[in-house]
Design a protein around this motif. Structure first.
Motif, short mmCIF file in Angstrom:
data_model
loop_
_atom_site.label_atom_id
_atom_site.label_comp_id
_atom_site.label_asym_id
_atom_site.label_seq_id
_atom_site.Cartn_x
_atom_site.Cartn_y
_atom_site.Cartn_z
N GLU A 96 1.19 6.60 -6.71
CA GLU A 96 0.09 7.55 -6.91
C GLU A 96 0.61 8.98 -6.99
O GLU A 96 0.15 9.78 -7.82
CB GLU A 96 -0.91 7.41 -5.77
CG GLU A 96 -2.13 8.31 -5.92
CD GLU A 96 -3.08 8.20 -4.75
OE1 GLU A 96 -4.05 8.99 -4.70
OE2 GLU A 96 -2.85 7.35 -3.85
N ILE A 134 0.84 -1.20 0.00
CA ILE A 134 0.00 0.00 0.00
C ILE A 134 0.88 1.25 0.00
O ILE A 134 0.61 2.22 -0.74
CB ILE A 134 -0.95 0.01 1.22
CG1 ILE A 134 -2.01 -1.08 1.05
CG2 ILE A 134 -1.62 1.37 1.38
CD1 ILE A 134 -2.92 -1.25 2.26
N GLU A 135 1.93 1.25 0.81
CA GLU A 135 2.85 2.37 0.82
C GLU A 135 3.50 2.56 -0.54
O GLU A 135 3.70 3.70 -1.01
CB GLU A 135 3.92 2.15 1.89
CG GLU A 135 3.39 2.20 3.31
CD GLU A 135 4.46 1.88 4.34
OE1 GLU A 135 5.61 1.62 3.92
OE2 GLU A 135 4.17 1.87 5.54
N LEU A 179 2.19 1.72 -3.45
CA LEU A 179 1.18 2.25 -4.36
C LEU A 179 0.94 3.74 -4.10
O LEU A 179 0.65 4.50 -5.04
CB LEU A 179 -0.13 1.47 -4.20
CG LEU A 179 -0.13 0.06 -4.80
CD1 LEU A 179 -1.42 -0.67 -4.44
CD2 LEU A 179 0.04 0.11 -6.32
N GLN A 180 1.04 4.15 -2.86
CA GLN A 180 0.89 5.56 -2.54
C GLN A 180 2.02 6.38 -3.18
O GLN A 180 1.79 7.51 -3.65
CB GLN A 180 0.87 5.77 -1.03
CG GLN A 180 -0.41 5.25 -0.37
CD GLN A 180 -0.35 5.29 1.15
OE1 GLN A 180 0.73 5.46 1.74
NE2 GLN A 180 -1.49 5.13 1.81
N GLN A 219 -5.30 0.19 -4.24
CA GLN A 219 -5.10 0.39 -2.80
C GLN A 219 -6.34 -0.04 -2.02
O GLN A 219 -6.22 -0.65 -0.94
CB GLN A 219 -4.79 1.86 -2.52
CG GLN A 219 -3.43 2.32 -3.03
CD GLN A 219 -3.17 3.79 -2.76
OE1 GLN A 219 -3.24 4.23 -1.61
NE2 GLN A 219 -2.89 4.57 -3.80
N GLN A 278 -5.56 4.02 -7.06
CA GLN A 278 -6.38 4.15 -5.86
C GLN A 278 -7.29 2.94 -5.67
O GLN A 278 -7.50 2.46 -4.54
CB GLN A 278 -7.22 5.44 -5.95
CG GLN A 278 -6.39 6.71 -5.85
CD GLN A 278 -7.21 7.96 -6.06
OE1 GLN A 278 -8.35 7.90 -6.55
NE2 GLN A 278 -6.65 9.11 -5.69
#
Length: 320
Positions: free
Chosen positions: A65, A58-59, A61-62, A89, A86
């Motif tokens: 992003e 998730i980190e 993907l952030q 995520q 998003q």
């Protein structure tokens, strides 16, 4: 009436043999409980580690992003790419929440196995690794497994039962005293007139019909044959289980090594994509594909570690 010499001792030996067989059952139950606790613990480890992996993804993907938003500003990406990141995520957050529920359920199982409050928090190690060399296995120790020792104890109890049967087929000795009160006869005159009679008695009871004992001997013989057959069958099952556990543990090692290679290559692909970002040619579809592959490889690696230790616990149950 008293039984023949050695009969009481034979009864004691028979009772002790039965008690030893029951004690082996307790030993088996304890070993199975220890195995269940170990398997549940490794399941908890796998669930928690998967949650940690999802957090790291998730980190990641952030970070992607933020890159996508910057690319949108300069016209090198579309808002659709941002939405895709998003959405991914959100999917990972859902997986994490599902894993948390799975962890709580397994934690309850673990605590119940230890006979404590089901909500008690369980601390799991941060990481486990597969050792480079597997511990040596003494496969000959399989014959000492309590599941097999149980049949030896049962066989011994039948032997003691037969010895008791032979003792009980022997004569019985009787000892006693016969007492008879005598009233004095006034019309008679002799020295023992009115003297009570006290007469010691000894008797021997000899079984004339031994069909019952012969039948019991035959039953014991058949029971011993049955126990031998059951032990051999159980030995075959345990030997098969031992071979399968070794194979699964080896498969876990192979899978772990393969996922290590795959993860290294996926990291290389990720670096190439990030380098392309500097030239403005990054494809966020490729980014999502690489991220999904990394998560897949990491999950399979965790499953391989869990499988390795679960099978190691089972091997310990079989031969230690």
């Amino acid at each position: 009436m008293l039984p023949w010499f050695g009969t009481i001792t034979a009864r004691e030996n028979y009772a002790n043999a039965l008690a030893e067989a029951e004690y082996v059952e307790i030993t088996i139950a304890k070993r199975k409980l220890a195995l269940s606790v170990a398997q549940s613990y490794y399941q908890l480890y796998a669930i928690q580690t998967r949650q940690d992996v999802i957090d790291r993804n998730i980190e990641l993907l952030q970070t992607y992003e933020k890159l996508a938003l910057t690319s949108v500003e300069v016209g090198n990406a579309s808002a659709v790419d941002v939405l895709r990141l998003q959405i991914r995520q959100n999917e990972l957050l859902q997986q994490k929440e599902l894993l948390q529920e799975e962890f709580l359920a397994e934690q309850s199982i673990f605590n119940n196995l230890l006979n404590r409050e089901s909500v008690k928090q369980v601390q799991v190690v941060d990481s486990l690794i597969i050792p480079k060399i597997d511990p040596l296995l003494d496969e000959a120790a399989l014959t000492l497994n309590p599941e097999l020792v149980k049949y030896d104890k049962l066989y011994e109890s039948i032997e003691q039962s037969e010895f008791l049967n032979q003792r009980e087929s022997l004569p019985m000795l009787g000892f006693g005293v016969n007492y008879m009160p005598v009233q004095e006869r006034p019309d008679m005159d002799f020295s023992d007139n009115g003297k009570d009679i006290l007469m010691p008695m000894v008797s021997v009871s000899i079984p004339l019909f031994d069909n019952r004992y012969n039948s019991r001997s035959r039953q014991n013989e058949l029971r011993q044959q049955e126990i031998e057959s059951q032990k051999q069958q159980r030995l075959n099952v345990l030997e098969s289980a031992l071979a399968k556990a070794k194979s699964l543990r080896n498969q876990a090692r192979i899978s772990f090594d393969t996922q290590n290679k795959n993860l290294a290559q996926a990291k290389d692909a990720e670096k190439i994509l990030l380098k392309n970002y500097e030239t403005g040619t990054i494809d966020f579809n490729d980014v999502l594909d690489i991220q999904e592959l990394q998560l897949k490889f990491q999950t399979q690696q965790i499953q391989a570690i869990k499988l390795y230790y679960v099978q190691s616990a089972y091997l310990n149950y079989l031969i230690n």
